[in-house]
Design an enzyme around this catalytic site. Sequence first.
Site, PDB file in Angstrom:
ATOM      1  N   LYS A   8       0.825  -1.230   0.000  1.00  0.00           N
ATOM      2  CA  LYS A   8       0.000   0.000   0.000  1.00  0.00           C
ATOM      3  C   LYS A   8       0.840   1.252   0.000  1.00  0.00           C
ATOM      4  O   LYS A   8       0.475   2.265  -0.595  1.00  0.00           O
ATOM      5  CB  LYS A   8      -0.965   0.012   1.185  1.00  0.00           C
ATOM      6  CG  LYS A   8      -0.341  -0.222   2.541  1.00  0.00           C
ATOM      7  CD  LYS A   8      -0.366  -1.687   2.850  1.00  0.00           C
ATOM      8  CE  LYS A   8       0.390  -2.060   4.087  1.00  0.00           C
ATOM      9  NZ  LYS A   8      -0.246  -3.088   4.852  1.00  0.00           N
TER      10      LYS A   8
ATOM     11  N   VAL B 190      -5.113  -3.313   0.848  1.00  0.00           N
ATOM     12  CA  VAL B 190      -6.104  -2.643   1.697  1.00  0.00           C
ATOM     13  C   VAL B 190      -6.899  -3.670   2.495  1.00  0.00           C
ATOM     14  O   VAL B 190      -7.611  -4.498   1.927  1.00  0.00           O
ATOM     15  CB  VAL B 190      -7.079  -1.783   0.855  1.00  0.00           C
ATOM     16  CG1 VAL B 190      -8.014  -1.008   1.768  1.00  0.00           C
ATOM     17  CG2 VAL B 190      -6.329  -0.834  -0.056  1.00  0.00           C
TER      18      VAL B 190
ATOM     19  N   ILE C 104     -10.027  -8.777   3.302  1.00  0.00           N
ATOM     20  CA  ILE C 104     -11.362  -8.274   2.911  1.00  0.00           C
ATOM     21  C   ILE C 104     -11.356  -7.815   1.454  1.00  0.00           C
ATOM     22  O   ILE C 104     -10.547  -6.972   1.071  1.00  0.00           O
ATOM     23  CB  ILE C 104     -11.792  -7.085   3.803  1.00  0.00           C
ATOM     24  CG1 ILE C 104     -11.668  -7.440   5.279  1.00  0.00           C
ATOM     25  CG2 ILE C 104     -13.208  -6.647   3.465  1.00  0.00           C
ATOM     26  CD1 ILE C 104     -11.945  -6.259   6.206  1.00  0.00           C
TER      27      ILE C 104
ATOM     28  N   GLU D 109       3.633  -3.362  10.510  1.00  0.00           N
ATOM     29  CA  GLU D 109       4.570  -3.167   9.403  1.00  0.00           C
ATOM     30  C   GLU D 109       6.000  -3.378   9.917  1.00  0.00           C
ATOM     31  O   GLU D 109       6.248  -3.358  11.128  1.00  0.00           O
ATOM     32  CB  GLU D 109       4.426  -1.747   8.855  1.00  0.00           C
ATOM     33  CG  GLU D 109       3.085  -1.490   8.188  1.00  0.00           C
ATOM     34  CD  GLU D 109       2.800  -2.448   7.050  1.00  0.00           C
ATOM     35  OE1 GLU D 109       3.557  -2.479   6.079  1.00  0.00           O
ATOM     36  OE2 GLU D 109       1.802  -3.192   7.142  1.00  0.00           O
TER      37      GLU D 109
ATOM     38  N   ASP E 207       0.102   3.925   7.476  1.00  0.00           N
ATOM     39  CA  ASP E 207      -0.448   2.751   6.796  1.00  0.00           C
ATOM     40  C   ASP E 207      -1.919   2.972   6.458  1.00  0.00           C
ATOM     41  O   ASP E 207      -2.360   2.738   5.326  1.00  0.00           O
ATOM     42  CB  ASP E 207      -0.275   1.520   7.698  1.00  0.00           C
ATOM     43  CG  ASP E 207      -0.833   0.264   7.083  1.00  0.00           C
ATOM     44  OD1 ASP E 207      -0.153  -0.338   6.238  1.00  0.00           O
ATOM     45  OD2 ASP E 207      -1.979  -0.103   7.416  1.00  0.00           O
TER      46      ASP E 207
ATOM     47  N   LYS F  48      -3.884   3.429   2.738  1.00  0.00           N
ATOM     48  CA  LYS F  48      -5.083   2.680   2.344  1.00  0.00           C
ATOM     49  C   LYS F  48      -6.222   3.640   2.000  1.00  0.00           C
ATOM     50  O   LYS F  48      -6.979   3.406   1.049  1.00  0.00           O
ATOM     51  CB  LYS F  48      -5.488   1.731   3.466  1.00  0.00           C
ATOM     52  CG  LYS F  48      -4.483   0.600   3.655  1.00  0.00           C
ATOM     53  CD  LYS F  48      -4.659  -0.092   4.989  1.00  0.00           C
ATOM     54  CE  LYS F  48      -3.695  -1.254   5.154  1.00  0.00           C
ATOM     55  NZ  LYS F  48      -3.643  -1.783   6.517  1.00  0.00           N
TER      56      LYS F  48
ATOM     57  N   GLY G 272      -2.153  -9.908   8.959  1.00  0.00           N
ATOM     58  CA  GLY G 272      -1.674 -11.259   9.247  1.00  0.00           C
ATOM     59  C   GLY G 272      -1.337 -11.990   7.956  1.00  0.00           C
ATOM     60  O   GLY G 272      -1.902 -11.697   6.895  1.00  0.00           O
TER      61      GLY G 272
HETATM   62  P1  NDP Z   1       8.079  -8.938   6.146  1.00  0.00           P
HETATM   63  O1  NDP Z   1       9.020  -7.909   6.675  1.00  0.00           O
HETATM   64  O2  NDP Z   1       7.634 -10.029   7.033  1.00  0.00           O
HETATM   65  O3  NDP Z   1       8.711  -9.594   4.830  1.00  0.00           O
HETATM   66  C1  NDP Z   1       9.423  -8.866   3.885  1.00  0.00           C
HETATM   67  C2  NDP Z   1      10.153  -9.845   2.981  1.00  0.00           C
HETATM   68  O4  NDP Z   1      10.835  -9.098   1.986  1.00  0.00           O
HETATM   69  C3  NDP Z   1      11.208 -10.689   3.699  1.00  0.00           C
HETATM   70  O5  NDP Z   1      11.158 -12.009   3.221  1.00  0.00           O
HETATM   71  C4  NDP Z   1      12.523 -10.031   3.305  1.00  0.00           C
HETATM   72  O6  NDP Z   1      13.589 -10.937   3.241  1.00  0.00           O
HETATM   73  C5  NDP Z   1      12.191  -9.552   1.928  1.00  0.00           C
HETATM   74  N1  NDP Z   1      13.039  -8.445   1.505  1.00  0.00           N
HETATM   75  C6  NDP Z   1      13.259  -7.288   2.135  1.00  0.00           C
HETATM   76  N2  NDP Z   1      14.067  -6.515   1.406  1.00  0.00           N
HETATM   77  C7  NDP Z   1      14.372  -7.214   0.308  1.00  0.00           C
HETATM   78  C8  NDP Z   1      15.176  -6.965  -0.838  1.00  0.00           C
HETATM   79  N3  NDP Z   1      15.848  -5.827  -0.983  1.00  0.00           N
HETATM   80  N4  NDP Z   1      15.256  -7.922  -1.807  1.00  0.00           N
HETATM   81  C9  NDP Z   1      14.585  -9.089  -1.649  1.00  0.00           C
HETATM   82  N5  NDP Z   1      13.804  -9.375  -0.604  1.00  0.00           N
HETATM   83  C10 NDP Z   1      13.705  -8.448   0.362  1.00  0.00           C
HETATM   84  O7  NDP Z   1       6.836  -8.113   5.575  1.00  0.00           O
HETATM   85  P2  NDP Z   1       5.327  -8.622   5.415  1.00  0.00           P
HETATM   86  O8  NDP Z   1       5.302  -9.952   4.778  1.00  0.00           O
HETATM   87  O9  NDP Z   1       4.590  -8.401   6.671  1.00  0.00           O
HETATM   88  O10 NDP Z   1       4.759  -7.523   4.398  1.00  0.00           O
HETATM   89  C11 NDP Z   1       5.067  -7.573   3.028  1.00  0.00           C
HETATM   90  C12 NDP Z   1       4.175  -6.583   2.291  1.00  0.00           C
HETATM   91  O11 NDP Z   1       2.812  -6.928   2.511  1.00  0.00           O
HETATM   92  C13 NDP Z   1       4.311  -5.135   2.742  1.00  0.00           C
HETATM   93  O12 NDP Z   1       4.105  -4.284   1.626  1.00  0.00           O
HETATM   94  C14 NDP Z   1       3.179  -4.965   3.724  1.00  0.00           C
HETATM   95  O13 NDP Z   1       2.757  -3.626   3.850  1.00  0.00           O
HETATM   96  C15 NDP Z   1       2.115  -5.801   3.036  1.00  0.00           C
HETATM   97  N6  NDP Z   1       1.067  -6.285   3.897  1.00  0.00           N
HETATM   98  C16 NDP Z   1       1.361  -6.925   5.066  1.00  0.00           C
HETATM   99  C17 NDP Z   1       0.346  -7.391   5.886  1.00  0.00           C
HETATM  100  C18 NDP Z   1       0.621  -8.076   7.174  1.00  0.00           C
HETATM  101  O14 NDP Z   1      -0.343  -8.314   7.915  1.00  0.00           O
HETATM  102  N7  NDP Z   1       1.848  -8.414   7.491  1.00  0.00           N
HETATM  103  C19 NDP Z   1      -1.058  -7.194   5.489  1.00  0.00           C
HETATM  104  C20 NDP Z   1      -1.267  -6.524   4.234  1.00  0.00           C
HETATM  105  C21 NDP Z   1      -0.228  -6.085   3.476  1.00  0.00           C
HETATM  106  P3  NDP Z   1      14.120 -11.735   4.548  1.00  0.00           P
HETATM  107  O15 NDP Z   1      13.043 -12.743   4.869  1.00  0.00           O
HETATM  108  O16 NDP Z   1      15.367 -12.358   4.089  1.00  0.00           O
HETATM  109  O17 NDP Z   1      14.287 -10.690   5.612  1.00  0.00           O
HETATM  110  N1  HSE Z   2       0.223  -3.355   9.328  1.00  0.00           N
HETATM  111  C1  HSE Z   2      -1.006  -3.500   8.655  1.00  0.00           C
HETATM  112  C2  HSE Z   2      -2.133  -3.482   9.647  1.00  0.00           C
HETATM  113  C3  HSE Z   2      -1.042  -4.796   7.886  1.00  0.00           C
HETATM  114  O1  HSE Z   2      -1.872  -3.612  10.848  1.00  0.00           O
HETATM  115  O2  HSE Z   2      -3.284  -3.316   9.250  1.00  0.00           O
HETATM  116  C4  HSE Z   2      -2.280  -4.960   7.036  1.00  0.00           C
HETATM  117  O3  HSE Z   2      -2.301  -4.064   5.989  1.00  0.00           O
END
Ligand code: NDP
Ligand code: HSE
Length: 430
Positions: free
Chosen positions: A107, A134, A138, A192, A203, A207, A306
Amino acid sequence: MMRTRPLKVALLGCGVVGSEVTRIMTTHADDLAARIGAPVELAGIAVRRPDKVREGVPAELITTDATALVKRGDIDVVIEVIGGIEPARTLITTAFEHGASVVSANKALVAADGAALHAAAEAKGADLYYEAAVAGAIPLVRPLRESLAGDKVNRVLGIVNGTTNFILDKMDSTGAGYSEALDEATALGYAEADPTADVEGFDAAAKAAILAGIAFHTRVTIDDVHREGLTEVTAADIASAKRMGCTVKLLAICERAADGASVTARVHPAMIPLTHPLASVREAYNAVFIEADAAGQLMFYGPGAGGSPTASAVLGDLVAVCRNKLSGTTGPGESAYTRLPVSPMGAVITRYHISLDVADKPGVLAQVATIFAEHGVSIDTVRQQGKDGEASLVIVTHRAADAALSSTVVALRELDTVRGVASIMRVEGE
Ligand code: NDP
Ligand code: HSE
């Protein structure tokens, strides 16, 4: 008819969301193939730390060279779940240049640079889908973009950040402290990478920008969204809300002006009545109301954060984008034809709860009431509690322009008898 040659998918990021995407793609491979009409194959997974133990993730697919992965030339769809602006933006545009469509949960990036990303996708005949950006699981982006494309949306209001809702819920229901509740939300994978984005409202503002842009067919970036986080919310605010039969929620509100000539988008804590459906949204759940001319009021509710819920939205986009690929088409791109301007916060009209520390002596209430009257802000209720020559005054107003309320507060601070403005909170949902 099932195509036997698989569609190749590159996964950028394998953290909270990416690991769940991998799990579902692996365990539901046959169902996904049947729904798409071709198998989907994970061709590579880019991460930052290759040596990290990742249960259920095929080690041979792991790479640290995300750029080489998106440049391979045989990738049909890139799933970006790294987050942040760079390198995500460059990787996504590189993916388009090499013929891939993109599914993203990012986002922050879409709210900052959505127009340019859509243009880059369109120039290459590719898709850019971001349902997961977003409100987690949902469905909101697609309903707004497609199901409501024939209606006129006037308002989008809701809770779109799971972390802050989790914190407020814990503070309200269990009396947990702010830091304790934030730590728990982080451990559960809701926050985040930098939780400041959640608690300072960035965040939710991202959204809100995405929702407002799609709902009103205009361009809204995160910079257009008025933003206040929850770091200023005190236990006293929560207690005061309770006394009024309300609770405190961090809301995102996007509205079309009454004359239809502009829109507003804002994120801030607000008191809402306990009888309002948003008051019962607990933990990391999100809920969003959409008000449209013909449809009336719609409510969308579900897990807002999540790994698993977010992966559900990512996989839904993956199926849609793969289907488009197979039929040689693309889904809807950006729709910004109305070019409605975004008005500043001062134009917003709502109600306010103001808590003042004042001297407890004759004439103070009249002085305070005069300031409100001079600025055209009408008072609804006043509650005063005195102690040792000082008093706490809680005023709830009728609806007034935010600019009028701001100038009222400036004038109140100049009164000798006003020791301080303890808190100002908007009252919504009545
Ligand atoms: P995490 O921090 O858990 O995961 C990020 C991943 O990206 C990790 O695997 C990390 O590698 C990898 N990474 C970071 N930098 C690089 C790079 N330069 N090159 C390659 N890989 C890289 O984040 P989330 O999974 O929580 O979130 C990911 C996205 O999803 C974000 O945009 C977030 O806003 C969105 N999102 C998250 C939600 C949530 O509930 N968590 C809900 C909705 C959206 P490594 O594992 O090696 O550190
Ligand atoms: N950090 C975000 C939240 C993840 O708490 O809603 C879902 O977008």
